[in-house]
Scaffold this motif. Structure first.
Motif, PDB file in Angstrom:
ATOM      1  N   ALA A 153       1.337 -11.721  -1.062  1.00 15.20           N
ATOM      2  CA  ALA A 153       1.719 -12.190  -2.399  1.00 15.20           C
ATOM      3  C   ALA A 153       1.197 -13.590  -2.644  1.00 15.20           C
ATOM      4  O   ALA A 153       1.078 -14.410  -1.729  1.00 15.20           O
ATOM      5  N   VAL A 154       0.913 -13.857  -3.907  1.00  9.01           N
ATOM      6  CA  VAL A 154       0.454 -15.182  -4.332  1.00  9.01           C
ATOM      7  C   VAL A 154       1.636 -16.136  -4.353  1.00  9.01           C
ATOM      8  O   VAL A 154       2.733 -15.779  -4.784  1.00  9.01           O
ATOM      9  N   ASN A 155       1.414 -17.347  -3.860  1.00 11.43           N
ATOM     10  CA  ASN A 155       2.436 -18.387  -3.934  1.00 11.43           C
ATOM     11  C   ASN A 155       2.431 -18.961  -5.352  1.00 11.43           C
ATOM     12  O   ASN A 155       1.441 -19.559  -5.763  1.00 11.43           O
ATOM     13  N   PRO A 156       3.490 -18.785  -6.137  1.00  7.12           N
ATOM     14  CA  PRO A 156       3.474 -19.253  -7.534  1.00  7.12           C
ATOM     15  C   PRO A 156       3.343 -20.764  -7.654  1.00  7.12           C
ATOM     16  O   PRO A 156       2.844 -21.264  -8.662  1.00  7.12           O
ATOM     17  N   VAL A 157       3.781 -21.497  -6.630  1.00  4.21           N
ATOM     18  CA  VAL A 157       3.675 -22.964  -6.670  1.00  4.21           C
ATOM     19  C   VAL A 157       2.234 -23.404  -6.405  1.00  4.21           C
ATOM     20  O   VAL A 157       1.766 -24.387  -6.967  1.00  4.21           O
ATOM     21  N   ASP A 158       1.521 -22.667  -5.564  1.00  3.78           N
ATOM     22  CA  ASP A 158       0.123 -22.972  -5.241  1.00  3.78           C
ATOM     23  C   ASP A 158      -0.666 -21.667  -5.295  1.00  3.78           C
ATOM     24  O   ASP A 158      -0.816 -20.986  -4.281  1.00  3.78           O
ATOM     25  N   PRO A 159      -1.179 -21.268  -6.477  1.00  2.00           N
ATOM     26  CA  PRO A 159      -1.848 -19.963  -6.624  1.00  2.00           C
ATOM     27  C   PRO A 159      -3.088 -19.790  -5.744  1.00  2.00           C
ATOM     28  O   PRO A 159      -3.598 -18.689  -5.627  1.00  2.00           O
ATOM     29  N   GLU A 160      -3.564 -20.876  -5.139  1.00  2.02           N
ATOM     30  CA  GLU A 160      -4.690 -20.767  -4.206  1.00  2.02           C
ATOM     31  C   GLU A 160      -4.261 -20.008  -2.938  1.00  2.02           C
ATOM     32  O   GLU A 160      -5.084 -19.408  -2.261  1.00  2.02           O
ATOM     33  N   GLU A 161      -2.966 -20.050  -2.640  1.00  7.21           N
ATOM     34  CA  GLU A 161      -2.444 -19.448  -1.411  1.00  7.21           C
ATOM     35  C   GLU A 161      -2.026 -17.997  -1.627  1.00  7.21           C
ATOM     36  O   GLU A 161      -1.376 -17.677  -2.626  1.00  7.21           O
ATOM     37  N   VAL A 162      -2.401 -17.138  -0.679  1.00  9.20           N
ATOM     38  CA  VAL A 162      -1.842 -15.789  -0.601  1.00  9.20           C
ATOM     39  C   VAL A 162      -1.123 -15.708   0.738  1.00  9.20           C
ATOM     40  O   VAL A 162      -1.717 -15.985   1.789  1.00  9.20           O
ATOM     41  N   CYS A 163       0.149 -15.384   0.700  1.00  6.56           N
ATOM     42  CA  CYS A 163       0.993 -15.428   1.899  1.00  6.56           C
ATOM     43  C   CYS A 163       1.487 -14.029   2.268  1.00  6.56           C
ATOM     44  O   CYS A 163       1.531 -13.121   1.441  1.00  6.56           O
ATOM     45  N   ILE A 164       1.884 -13.892   3.521  1.00  8.17           N
ATOM     46  CA  ILE A 164       2.631 -12.717   3.943  1.00  8.17           C
ATOM     47  C   ILE A 164       4.003 -12.788   3.273  1.00  8.17           C
ATOM     48  O   ILE A 164       4.620 -13.845   3.230  1.00  8.17           O
ATOM     49  N   ALA A 165       4.459 -11.665   2.742  1.00 10.08           N
ATOM     50  CA  ALA A 165       5.739 -11.659   2.026  1.00 10.08           C
ATOM     51  C   ALA A 165       6.608 -10.511   2.523  1.00 10.08           C
ATOM     52  O   ALA A 165       6.110  -9.453   2.884  1.00 10.08           O
ATOM     53  N   THR A 166       7.905 -10.754   2.529  1.00  6.53           N
ATOM     54  CA  THR A 166       8.884  -9.740   2.929  1.00  6.53           C
ATOM     55  C   THR A 166       9.820  -9.466   1.762  1.00  6.53           C
ATOM     56  O   THR A 166      10.314 -10.397   1.124  1.00  6.53           O
ATOM     57  N   VAL A 167      10.054  -8.192   1.482  1.00  7.40           N
ATOM     58  CA  VAL A 167      10.988  -7.824   0.415  1.00  7.40           C
ATOM     59  C   VAL A 167      12.409  -8.038   0.935  1.00  7.40           C
ATOM     60  O   VAL A 167      12.843  -7.382   1.879  1.00  7.40           O
ATOM     61  N   GLY A 180      -3.319  -6.158   4.282  1.00 13.12           N
ATOM     62  CA  GLY A 180      -4.735  -6.005   4.591  1.00 13.12           C
ATOM     63  C   GLY A 180      -5.659  -6.334   3.434  1.00 13.12           C
ATOM     64  O   GLY A 180      -6.879  -6.351   3.593  1.00 13.12           O
ATOM     65  N   TRP A 181      -5.109  -6.614   2.248  1.00  6.41           N
ATOM     66  CA  TRP A 181      -5.952  -6.890   1.081  1.00  6.41           C
ATOM     67  C   TRP A 181      -6.804  -8.136   1.295  1.00  6.41           C
ATOM     68  O   TRP A 181      -8.002  -8.132   0.990  1.00  6.41           O
ATOM     69  N   TYR A 216     -10.617 -13.090   2.230  1.00  5.17           N
ATOM     70  CA  TYR A 216      -9.881 -14.259   1.743  1.00  5.17           C
ATOM     71  C   TYR A 216      -8.854 -14.673   2.791  1.00  5.17           C
ATOM     72  O   TYR A 216      -8.305 -13.841   3.516  1.00  5.17           O
ATOM     73  N   GLN A 217      -8.605 -15.967   2.871  1.00  7.88           N
ATOM     74  CA  GLN A 217      -7.678 -16.492   3.883  1.00  7.88           C
ATOM     75  C   GLN A 217      -6.236 -16.135   3.553  1.00  7.88           C
ATOM     76  O   GLN A 217      -5.721 -16.496   2.508  1.00  7.88           O
ATOM     77  N   LEU A 218      -5.617 -15.375   4.442  1.00  3.30           N
ATOM     78  CA  LEU A 218      -4.186 -15.082   4.313  1.00  3.30           C
ATOM     79  C   LEU A 218      -3.415 -16.124   5.102  1.00  3.30           C
ATOM     80  O   LEU A 218      -3.714 -16.367   6.266  1.00  3.30           O
ATOM     81  N   ARG A 219      -2.431 -16.735   4.462  1.00  5.43           N
ATOM     82  CA  ARG A 219      -1.633 -17.742   5.162  1.00  5.43           C
ATOM     83  C   ARG A 219      -0.860 -17.072   6.290  1.00  5.43           C
ATOM     84  O   ARG A 219      -0.057 -16.161   6.039  1.00  5.43           O
ATOM     85  N   PRO A 220      -1.093 -17.454   7.539  1.00  4.37           N
ATOM     86  CA  PRO A 220      -0.362 -16.818   8.645  1.00  4.37           C
ATOM     87  C   PRO A 220       1.088 -17.278   8.654  1.00  4.37           C
ATOM     88  O   PRO A 220       1.403 -18.366   8.168  1.00  4.37           O
ATOM     89  N   PRO A 221       1.986 -16.458   9.209  1.00  6.57           N
ATOM     90  CA  PRO A 221       3.390 -16.897   9.297  1.00  6.57           C
ATOM     91  C   PRO A 221       3.508 -18.065  10.252  1.00  6.57           C
ATOM     92  O   PRO A 221       2.679 -18.235  11.149  1.00  6.57           O
ATOM     93  N   ARG A 222       4.527 -18.865  10.051  1.00  7.52           N
ATOM     94  CA  ARG A 222       4.731 -20.002  10.957  1.00  7.52           C
ATOM     95  C   ARG A 222       5.206 -19.476  12.290  1.00  7.52           C
ATOM     96  O   ARG A 222       6.307 -18.973  12.417  1.00  7.52           O
TER      97      ARG A 222
END
Length: 837
Positions: free
Chosen positions: A368-382, A417-418, A424-430
């Motif tokens: 998912a895109v980080n709404p605060v920083d749209p440059e970032e795509v992060c792993i997201a959990t529902v 996997g998108w 594109y760089q996926l932000r890895p989890p911490r």
């Protein structure tokens, strides 16, 4: 996913991504194709299926007869849209094979072309030929973007970057500044092709945020320039045919509702319809009751806009509604608030119906895109689900953000996997890195004194940590110069970090063993060597480790020591278990020369000196449960019978002289147990991710070996060996599948194979699917013949295949793909030599 026990959100839930993957050609489309037997004539053909830039076609008139289907390459074949022959005075003529079925050509064409969909002309001719439609939105392309913050004016934007349909846009006139750049998916309702504003009566004006940066004359000059260059930078209008259609709304000014700010979608707040522009668009503003407030957030909506809800929606769904700034007290009540404001609530009929039929579930993972920083795509959990809305927890974002509220139809969410697919760089989890972030969260077996002492010590300043040193492991070094043995891949060992730790013994040793398992030729085999014996007494701590090999997943309980005084002995014993140098890893660094003098030993000598031979089945740990697990079903009888074939094969190869260099996967040190290894792995059930081609290869291997005795005598073995030697003298050998199927054959093998010429009895251009299958069955790629039969690949399609196409469309690993392409290249070479003239 495996570590967290989570599942990926289903790909079918991301409709915008599915749309973006369409290549513009679809089954059922018609086009005009040159007839094979007479290149000066053409006939109408229908697309049966697509594969990258390859199309499987069938001439109209063959009905359901698949025998005459043929493959062609969009880039090279003579293909045209319907109507091209008439425009260019070319002849449409029925092919010979169906001449008898079509007595009246004109009547037949009128009937089959009535209501037919032609293949897109722009993808068959000109610069765009063969390109994916999405690729036509290239950097430098221009679009028009509506301003959703303050008015319905639009302005031209330039495409800076296209990532799988997600566009980085820059306002025209701000070429040197990225301050106002935006990221939008190409199907966004507010994004249009150039010329949209003029067609729909909207003015082209730069947004108020950038208008003051240039004079009015400068902006008008920019508009003139865009009109001159419009054709060069325009995007085909076909690309936007799948955009959501904006319907008619029924909102009125002053109506109240609940809304989520799309730029900061973290809370639901009361809002008011501030302005109605027309039947499609209206503006809402978030309520702010502070007397000194001069501005409030507002944005433009349409009837299908995400994040707008009727009054009381939050209450009905058990959600918190954030009161407007300046509201007295925290308990917000809509009835009192509406009475206080003298306003009416927007009726339920104004809002689209919400659905829960979308495929998402709690704890699913996505990107998912980080709404605060749209440059970032992060792993997201529902984390939560309500009707058509998801609450997403973003992992790994540079700045921590609350759970985001997004619609299931949002174009800012993507399947797992998108990012990888689109480069594109996926932000890895911490991840917890080192002792400072991990140890204090997991201190169940660490003294309180140790814990307090570690918090105040700079751990990287020393090779070993002596703080109540009982549980603190020193650094574990990987000594890359030492002998890696028959189980471990020397190349992968060389890529391991210089050291791991210091830190808690269990955590450090678990990380070391995981690195070793991943550096093995066969990770499952190393895991089996390390697993805890059922008869052994527990002296340490049981840790579950994992391994993956050939699409199967394995788990085993491995014993690791808990105290620092036992680390050196544990490392040495583990090295000996794996038949590598006892100093390969441990608390001592090998600076120059190993004390074991391991570099001079061959695998045979080394295995004799340090090795052990233990032919035992996989044990069970205390508790009676299997210690090595794979998911799914029990092995069937046919797999059990394969044991003899593996034993027979390995017995033949083990008599060869050991002349392989140290660190090589071949050699007697590693092969003596290969038969047992194969049997153990085959006795396990397969994981659900087993590859289709692996099954084909296994079936072929069984069928080839059926004629052999399941327990050959010594004389039979000798006779077989003699025959093998004779065959090798007479015939050049071909390379075979390696243990690691991603490992390409050696250059020596390829050179020997190239020398073997192929003589063809017929022109491969005229081969049917059956001919192609017959040829493959005569090669060592016979198990893959079924794929060619299923995909109906004839001779023409065979000659079009390349390594990337084979890997993508047949889902083959690199080793089998190279092997198959080698035979295809032999056919191509024979074709050019025998039939090209």
């Amino acid at each position: 996913l495996e570590d967290t026990g989570a599942t990926a959100a289903p790909h079918g839930s991301f409709k915008h991504v599915d749309t973006s993957l369409q290549n513009g050609f679809a089954p059922g489309m018609k086009l005009e194709v040159a007839v094979k037997s007479d290149q000066n004539t053409y006939w109408v053909a229908t697309i049966i299926t697509t594969c990258g830039q390859l199309l499987l076609l069938r001439y109209d008139g063959y009905g359901e007869d698949r025998k005459a289907d043929f493959w062609c390459d969009i880039m090279t074949a003579d293909l045209h849209p319907i109507g091209w022959c008439e425009q260019n005075k070319k002849i449409l003529k029925v092919p010979e094979g169906i001449k008898d079925k079509i007595p009246d050509q004109e009547e037949f064409l009128q009937r089959v072309l009535k209501g037919a969909c032609s293949a897109p002309a722009n993808l068959l001719e000109g610069l765009h030929r063969g390109k994916n439609p999405l690729d036509l939105i290239a950097p430098g392309s221009r679009l028009e973007l509506q301003n959703i913050r303050d008015s319905l004016e639009a302005w031209i934007v330039n495409v800076v970057e296209n990532v799988g349909g997600r566009l980085k846009l820059r306002y025209e006139g701000l070429e040197d500044s990225d301050k106002f750049d935006q990221w939008l998916f190409y199907l966004d309702p507010f994004l249009h092709q150039v010329g949209w504003a003029a067609q729909h009566g909207y003015s082209l004006q730069p947004p108020s945020a950038i208008r003051s940066l240039k004079s009015e004359a400068d902006w008008q000059e920019i508009l003139k320039k865009v009109k001159v260059e419009e054709e060069e930078s325009s995007v085909p209008t076909d690309l936007f045919k799948d955009k959501p259609v904006i319907g008619v709304h029924s909102f009125s000014e002053g109506m109240k509702l609940e809304a989520v700010d799309p730029m900061a979608p973290f809370v639901i707040s009361p809002a008011t319809v501030l302005k109605v522009y027309n039947e499609k668009y209206f503006m809402i503003q978030f309520d702010d009751l502070r007397p000194d407030s001069t501005t409030s957030q507002s944005y433009i909506c349409h009837v299908n806009s995400a994040g707008i809800f009727p009054v009381q929606w939050s209450l009905k769904n058990g959600l918190h509604l954030s009161p407007p700034p300046g509201y007295p007290g925290q308990d917000f009540d809509w009835a009192d608030y509406l009475k206080q404001c003298g306003a009416e609530a927007a009726p339920q009929s104004c809002f689209p119906l919400l659905t829960s039929d979308h495929g998402f579930k709690e704890n699913m993972k996505l990107e998912a895109v980080n709404p605060v920083d749209p440059e970032e795509v992060c792993i997201a959990t529902v984390t939560k689900l309500k009707d058509s809305y998801l609450w997403l927890q973003l992992e790994g974002s540079k700045k921590s953000v609350p759970d985001c509220i997004v619609s299931v139809e949002s174009m800012n969410i993507f399947p797992v996997g998108w990012c990888e697919t689109n480069g594109y760089q996926l932000r890895p989890p911490r991840k917890a890195i080192g002792i400072s972030s991990v140890l204090f969260a997991v201190v169940s077996w660490v003294d309180r004194d140790v814990h307090d002492g570690l918090k105040n010590q700079e751990l990287n300043s020393s090779d070993s940590v002596v703080i109540n040193g009982k549980y603190c492991c020193p650094k574990i070094y990987f000594n890359h110069r030492c002998f890696s043995g028959p189980y471990l891949n020397k190349g992968r060992i060389a890529e391991l970090p210089q050291s791991v730790g210091p830190g808690n013994c269990v955590l450090v040793l678990k990380e070391v063993l995981t690195l070793l398992i991943n550096a093995a030729y066969k990770p499952s085999r190393v895991l089996r060597e390390l697993q805890l014996d059922e008869e052994a007494a527990w002296h340490g701590h049981g840790e579950t480790l994992k391994a993956k090999y050939k699409g199967k997943s394995y788990r085993a309980t491995v014993e690791v020591v808990r105290t620092a005084d036992r680390v050196a002995d544990f490392c040495r014993k583990t090295c000996i278990k794996l038949e590598c140098c006892p100093n390969l890893f441990g608390p001592q660094m090998v600076l120059d020369k190993c004390s074991e003098n391991c570099s001079v030993l061959t695998k045979t000598k080394y295995t004799h000196y340090y090795g052990k031979r233990k032919n035992k089945r996989i044990g069970r740990p205390p508790g009676g449960h299997s210690n090595l697990e794979v998911a799914m079903k029990k092995p069937n009888k046919r797999r059990k019978r394969r044991k003899h074939f593996f034993v027979h094969k390995k017995k033949r190869s083990s008599t060869s002289v050991d002349n392989t260099p140290a660190g090589s996967p071949q050699g007697s040190g590693g092969e003596e147990e290969d038969d047992q290894d194969e049997v153990d792995e085959e006795s396990l059930t397969e994981d659900s991710t087993s590859e289709h081609q692996d099954e084909l290869l296994e079936e072929s291997e069984v069928s080839e070996k059926k004629s052999l005795s399941s327990s050959p005598t010594q004389s039979e073995l000798s006779h077989s060996l003699a025959q093998d030697r004779d065959k090798r003298k007479r015939k050049l050998r071909t390379f075979s599948f390696s243990d690691d199927e991603n490992k390409p054959p050696s250059p020596k093998d390829i050179k020997m194979e190239v020398a073997e010429k192929l003589q063809l009895d017929s022109n491969p251009l005229e081969w049917s699917v059956a001919d192609v299958v017959r040829f493959l069955k005569s090669t060592d790629c016979a198990p893959l013949a079924r794929i060619f039969l299923d995909q109906e690949i004839d001779g023409q399609a065979l000659l079009l295949l390349t390594l990337p196409t084979v890997q993508e469309c047949m889902d083959l690993k690199l080793g089998p793909a190279i092997k198959l392409c080698h035979h295809i290249e032999r056919v191509k070479l024979a074709f050019y030599q025998q039939f090209a003239n």
